[in-house]
Design a protein around this motif. Structure first.
Motif, PDB file in Angstrom:
ATOM      1  N   LEU A  30      -9.829  -2.447  -4.969  1.00 41.16           N
ATOM      2  CA  LEU A  30     -10.217  -2.159  -6.339  1.00 41.16           C
ATOM      3  C   LEU A  30      -9.100  -2.442  -7.348  1.00 41.16           C
ATOM      4  O   LEU A  30      -9.377  -2.607  -8.539  1.00 41.16           O
ATOM      5  N   GLY A  31      -7.856  -2.498  -6.901  1.00 46.75           N
ATOM      6  CA  GLY A  31      -6.751  -2.704  -7.826  1.00 46.75           C
ATOM      7  C   GLY A  31      -6.918  -3.926  -8.710  1.00 46.75           C
ATOM      8  O   GLY A  31      -6.901  -3.813  -9.957  1.00 46.75           O
ATOM      9  N   PRO A  32      -7.098  -5.106  -8.128  1.00 46.15           N
ATOM     10  CA  PRO A  32      -7.268  -6.310  -8.959  1.00 46.15           C
ATOM     11  C   PRO A  32      -8.492  -6.220  -9.868  1.00 46.15           C
ATOM     12  O   PRO A  32      -8.448  -6.707 -11.009  1.00 46.15           O
ATOM     13  N   ALA A  33      -9.572  -5.632  -9.378  1.00 49.81           N
ATOM     14  CA  ALA A  33     -10.787  -5.521 -10.188  1.00 49.81           C
ATOM     15  C   ALA A  33     -10.568  -4.583 -11.376  1.00 49.81           C
ATOM     16  O   ALA A  33     -11.050  -4.840 -12.484  1.00 49.81           O
ATOM     17  N   ILE A  34      -9.839  -3.500 -11.160  1.00 52.82           N
ATOM     18  CA  ILE A  34      -9.532  -2.579 -12.252  1.00 52.82           C
ATOM     19  C   ILE A  34      -8.655  -3.281 -13.298  1.00 52.82           C
ATOM     20  O   ILE A  34      -8.881  -3.162 -14.511  1.00 52.82           O
ATOM     21  N   LEU A  35      -7.664  -4.017 -12.842  1.00 53.23           N
ATOM     22  CA  LEU A  35      -6.779  -4.741 -13.761  1.00 53.23           C
ATOM     23  C   LEU A  35      -7.572  -5.762 -14.577  1.00 53.23           C
ATOM     24  O   LEU A  35      -7.364  -5.890 -15.783  1.00 53.23           O
TER      25      LEU A  35
ATOM     26  N   ARG B 280       0.790  -1.219   0.000  1.00 51.68           N
ATOM     27  CA  ARG B 280       0.000   0.000   0.000  1.00 51.68           C
ATOM     28  C   ARG B 280       0.826   1.276   0.000  1.00 51.68           C
ATOM     29  O   ARG B 280       0.283   2.367   0.108  1.00 51.68           O
ATOM     30  N   ARG B 281       2.148   1.201  -0.093  1.00 48.24           N
ATOM     31  CA  ARG B 281       2.976   2.400  -0.180  1.00 48.24           C
ATOM     32  C   ARG B 281       3.563   2.465  -1.578  1.00 48.24           C
ATOM     33  O   ARG B 281       4.651   1.961  -1.839  1.00 48.24           O
ATOM     34  N   LEU B 282       2.790   3.041  -2.515  1.00 46.00           N
ATOM     35  CA  LEU B 282       3.142   3.062  -3.941  1.00 46.00           C
ATOM     36  C   LEU B 282       3.515   1.658  -4.405  1.00 46.00           C
ATOM     37  O   LEU B 282       4.561   1.435  -4.999  1.00 46.00           O
ATOM     38  N   GLN B 283       2.621   0.732  -4.128  1.00 51.71           N
ATOM     39  CA  GLN B 283       2.820  -0.684  -4.462  1.00 51.71           C
ATOM     40  C   GLN B 283       2.233  -0.975  -5.842  1.00 51.71           C
ATOM     41  O   GLN B 283       1.046  -0.726  -6.086  1.00 51.71           O
ATOM     42  N   LEU B 284       3.059  -1.501  -6.723  1.00 45.31           N
ATOM     43  CA  LEU B 284       2.576  -1.876  -8.052  1.00 45.31           C
ATOM     44  C   LEU B 284       1.693  -3.111  -7.927  1.00 45.31           C
ATOM     45  O   LEU B 284       2.130  -4.166  -7.470  1.00 45.31           O
ATOM     46  N   LYS B 285       0.436  -2.969  -8.352  1.00 47.95           N
ATOM     47  CA  LYS B 285      -0.509  -4.088  -8.280  1.00 47.95           C
ATOM     48  C   LYS B 285      -0.522  -4.901  -9.565  1.00 47.95           C
ATOM     49  O   LYS B 285      -0.930  -6.059  -9.560  1.00 47.95           O
ATOM     50  N   GLY B 286      -0.086  -4.297 -10.672  1.00 45.29           N
ATOM     51  CA  GLY B 286      -0.051  -5.032 -11.929  1.00 45.29           C
ATOM     52  C   GLY B 286      -0.220  -4.103 -13.113  1.00 45.29           C
ATOM     53  O   GLY B 286      -0.353  -2.877 -12.959  1.00 45.29           O
TER      54      GLY B 286
ATOM     55  N   VAL C 201      -1.691  -0.230 -19.004  1.00 44.00           N
ATOM     56  CA  VAL C 201      -1.972   0.658 -17.867  1.00 44.00           C
ATOM     57  C   VAL C 201      -1.418   0.021 -16.597  1.00 44.00           C
ATOM     58  O   VAL C 201      -1.736  -1.137 -16.288  1.00 44.00           O
ATOM     59  N   GLN C 202      -0.589   0.756 -15.857  1.00 45.84           N
ATOM     60  CA  GLN C 202      -0.074   0.271 -14.582  1.00 45.84           C
ATOM     61  C   GLN C 202      -0.969   0.763 -13.445  1.00 45.84           C
ATOM     62  O   GLN C 202      -1.339   1.942 -13.406  1.00 45.84           O
ATOM     63  N   VAL C 203      -1.294  -0.147 -12.526  1.00 45.51           N
ATOM     64  CA  VAL C 203      -2.134   0.189 -11.376  1.00 45.51           C
ATOM     65  C   VAL C 203      -1.266   0.143 -10.122  1.00 45.51           C
ATOM     66  O   VAL C 203      -0.633  -0.873  -9.825  1.00 45.51           O
ATOM     67  N   ILE C 204      -1.220   1.267  -9.401  1.00 47.46           N
ATOM     68  CA  ILE C 204      -0.404   1.438  -8.204  1.00 47.46           C
ATOM     69  C   ILE C 204      -1.344   1.685  -7.023  1.00 47.46           C
ATOM     70  O   ILE C 204      -2.382   2.339  -7.167  1.00 47.46           O
ATOM     71  N   ASP C 205      -0.965   1.189  -5.836  1.00 48.12           N
ATOM     72  CA  ASP C 205      -1.799   1.375  -4.643  1.00 48.12           C
ATOM     73  C   ASP C 205      -1.076   2.263  -3.644  1.00 48.12           C
ATOM     74  O   ASP C 205       0.107   2.073  -3.368  1.00 48.12           O
ATOM     75  N   SER C 206      -1.794   3.234  -3.103  1.00 48.83           N
ATOM     76  CA  SER C 206      -1.229   4.166  -2.127  1.00 48.83           C
ATOM     77  C   SER C 206      -2.128   4.243  -0.900  1.00 48.83           C
ATOM     78  O   SER C 206      -3.344   4.349  -1.011  1.00 48.83           O
ATOM     79  N   TYR C 207      -1.499   4.232   0.271  1.00 51.19           N
ATOM     80  CA  TYR C 207      -2.222   4.336   1.544  1.00 51.19           C
ATOM     81  C   TYR C 207      -2.484   5.794   1.932  1.00 51.19           C
ATOM     82  O   TYR C 207      -3.136   6.070   2.935  1.00 51.19           O
ATOM     83  N   ALA C 208      -1.988   6.731   1.147  1.00 43.99           N
ATOM     84  CA  ALA C 208      -2.078   8.146   1.506  1.00 43.99           C
ATOM     85  C   ALA C 208      -3.524   8.569   1.767  1.00 43.99           C
ATOM     86  O   ALA C 208      -4.410   8.308   0.951  1.00 43.99           O
TER      87      ALA C 208
ATOM     88  N   ARG D  90     -10.739  -5.685 -15.324  1.00 36.97           N
ATOM     89  CA  ARG D  90     -11.605  -4.977 -16.278  1.00 36.97           C
ATOM     90  C   ARG D  90     -10.794  -4.455 -17.457  1.00 36.97           C
ATOM     91  O   ARG D  90     -11.220  -4.544 -18.607  1.00 36.97           O
ATOM     92  N   LEU D  91      -9.610  -3.907 -17.194  1.00 36.74           N
ATOM     93  CA  LEU D  91      -8.762  -3.407 -18.259  1.00 36.74           C
ATOM     94  C   LEU D  91      -8.335  -4.536 -19.192  1.00 36.74           C
ATOM     95  O   LEU D  91      -8.260  -4.374 -20.410  1.00 36.74           O
ATOM     96  N   ALA D  92      -8.068  -5.695 -18.621  1.00 32.19           N
ATOM     97  CA  ALA D  92      -7.622  -6.835 -19.409  1.00 32.19           C
ATOM     98  C   ALA D  92      -8.706  -7.314 -20.366  1.00 32.19           C
ATOM     99  O   ALA D  92      -8.412  -7.891 -21.424  1.00 32.19           O
ATOM    100  N   ASN D  93      -9.953  -7.058 -20.018  1.00 33.19           N
ATOM    101  CA  ASN D  93     -11.069  -7.511 -20.845  1.00 33.19           C
ATOM    102  C   ASN D  93     -11.583  -6.426 -21.786  1.00 33.19           C
ATOM    103  O   ASN D  93     -12.599  -6.614 -22.437  1.00 33.19           O
TER     104      ASN D  93
END
Length: 464
Positions: free
Chosen positions: A454-459, A319-325, A330-337, A461-464
């Protein structure tokens, strides 16, 4: 040999055992040989990780979950007084222990490094934990986030050093008595518990006052941290105060920060020598965190040259600028900010890493009280993105406050020229982002609530 387990912690029961702070303490106790049990509202990967260590995890909160022979009930400040397991503990005469007291007992007899500050605690604690492990020092640690996966937020080690994240939100960090303490920054936050900066400073001063005789206080370059150092210096002449920053005269002087995509090369001058190493997270604030970790480790007796190179092993924390995939370019990054200062720092870091690419944000405000006090600043921070989706407020432990909604953030963001879209149904976010994103974009899910899901769900959806 494992340190002795305090009698009260031989058979503890944790209410809310799946929480970041609670699960870490439970894991360490289990690794030391305690018979640990607890309950949480729902099942989770963290609960599964605890079960792998022999911990009994009950789902839901019920009086019957508390064993009659429990030695103590461990709670956090988030546990409400009407919890049925608390009521059962009172009936049985079982003592109730705050998680901060439980953690403090685990640090007894060890060289403790406590990391505090309004922002950056988890990252800096993680950097130290990884570096000490890289140096084969077998540290113990308790962190407010996962290093690599669920259940990796804490560990019992056979070494002499214990690194702990020290949480100021409920004043619980005042229970610790470390040999070395880091205070990265001091700002007003946690508005349900602090009414003013005077109260914040008073709380941090009490934390610093608990440093062991002859200990070290490491302070960041933030004005609040330097103000704290000035206040502490007048009352504790036995303490060494080590300043960290880019300004001339800093004891740990950051000479250079060279961005390189999602990494930075950092050079720090400390005790007459220069140390250059890589920080595998973008942004100036993460470089400052690493420099603070270097200074603290050196004052705990570690070789700074070896520690600097070991810090290179740090590759991030959940959760600290963690690359989810990445999907569809499109790269999806997660932030706890979730505080405006954190939001601005992470958005500026990502702007630097993204170059000419677009940056889209999915922001979920955390707490009604924080939004009431800082909603305008949150909206202004979102102006750093090319487009943002703003969700409803994640309440966590709070009840709604009349008139406090995400509209406060949206209005401020639009006034600052930001392109923002309100979304009330979190489940529709993947479709919304799929309609906004194009190859080369970065999508940042941001907030301290369940926006991370939401990160995995966004990835997908983008993949499809």
């Amino acid at each position: 040999m494992a340190p002795a387990i305090p009698a009260a912690m031989e058979r503890p029961h944790f209410i809310g055992i799946g929480g970041a702070g609670m699960s870490g303490i439970a894991k360490i106790l289990a690794q030391r040989g305690a018979k640990v049990a607890g309950s949480d509202a729902k099942d989770s990967p963290t609960a599964e990780a605890l079960r792998a260590h022999g911990v009994t995890v009950h789902l839901g909160h019920a009086a019957e979950h508390l064993a009659d022979d429990a030695s103590a009930v461990v709670v956090s400040s988030a546990i409400r007084a009407d919890n049925p397991e608390l009521a059962r503990a009172a009936e049985l005469g079982i003592p109730v222990v705050h998680r901060s007291d439980a953690l403090a007992s685990l640090m007894d007899g060890l060289t403790a490094i406590a990391v505090a500050g309004t922002h950056g605690k988890t990252t800096t604690t993680s950097m130290l934990a990884v570096a000490l492990t890289e140096l084969d020092l077998d540290p113990s640690y308790a962190i407010g986030g996962d290093l690599a996966g669920p259940g990796t937020n804490a560990r019992h080690g056979a070494g002499e050093v214990f690194v702990a994240e020290a949480d100021e939100s409920d004043r619980s960090f005042q229970k610790y008595d470390p040999q070395v303490a880091i205070v990265l920054n001091v700002e007003l936050d946690h508005h349900a518990n602090y009414a003013s900066m005077d109260e914040i400073y008073e709380s941090f001063e009490k934390f610093a006052a608990k440093l062991r005789p002859g200990g070290t206080l490491v302070v960041g370059e933030h004005s609040g941290a330097r103000e704290l150092a000035a206040r502490v210096a007048t009352g504790r002449e036995d303490l060494e105060i080590v300043t960290v920053g880019e300004g001339e005269g800093s004891d740990a002087h950051i000479l250079k920060i060279v961005p390189n995509g999602m990494k930075s090369e950092v050079t720090v001058a400390l005790d007459g020598a220069e140390h250059t190493f890589t920080v595998s997270v973008p942004g100036r604030h993460y470089a400052h965190n690493a420099a603070a970790a270097l200074a603290a480790g050196a004052r705990a007796g570690l070789d700074p040259a070896a520690l600097a190179q070991a810090l290179t092993a740090y590759t991030g924390v959940g959760r600290r600028l963690q690359l989810k995939g990445e999907a569809a370019g499109v790269q999806v990054i997660d932030s706890y900010a979730h505080h405006p200062t954190e939001m601005t720092a992470d958005l500026e870091a990502m702007r630097g890493a993204a170059g000419d690419s677009r940056l889209l944000v999915v922001f979920q405000p955390h707490l009604f009280s924080r939004t009431q006090e800082l909603g305008t600043e949150m909206g202004q921070a979102l102006a750093l993105a090319d487009g943002s989706v703003v969700l409803d407020i994640y309440p966590a432990r709070e009840d709604p406050i009349p008139g406090v909604t995400s509209a406060l953030i949206l209005d401020a963001a639009r006034a600052a020229g930001a392109d923002v879209t309100p979304v009330h149904d979190k489940g529709t976010v993947p479709d919304v982002i799929a309609g906004m994103a194009r190859p080369g974009d970065f999508v940042l899910t941001m907030g301290a609530g369940d926006v991370t899901d939401l990160g995995p769900a966004i990835l997908a959806r983008l993949a499809n």
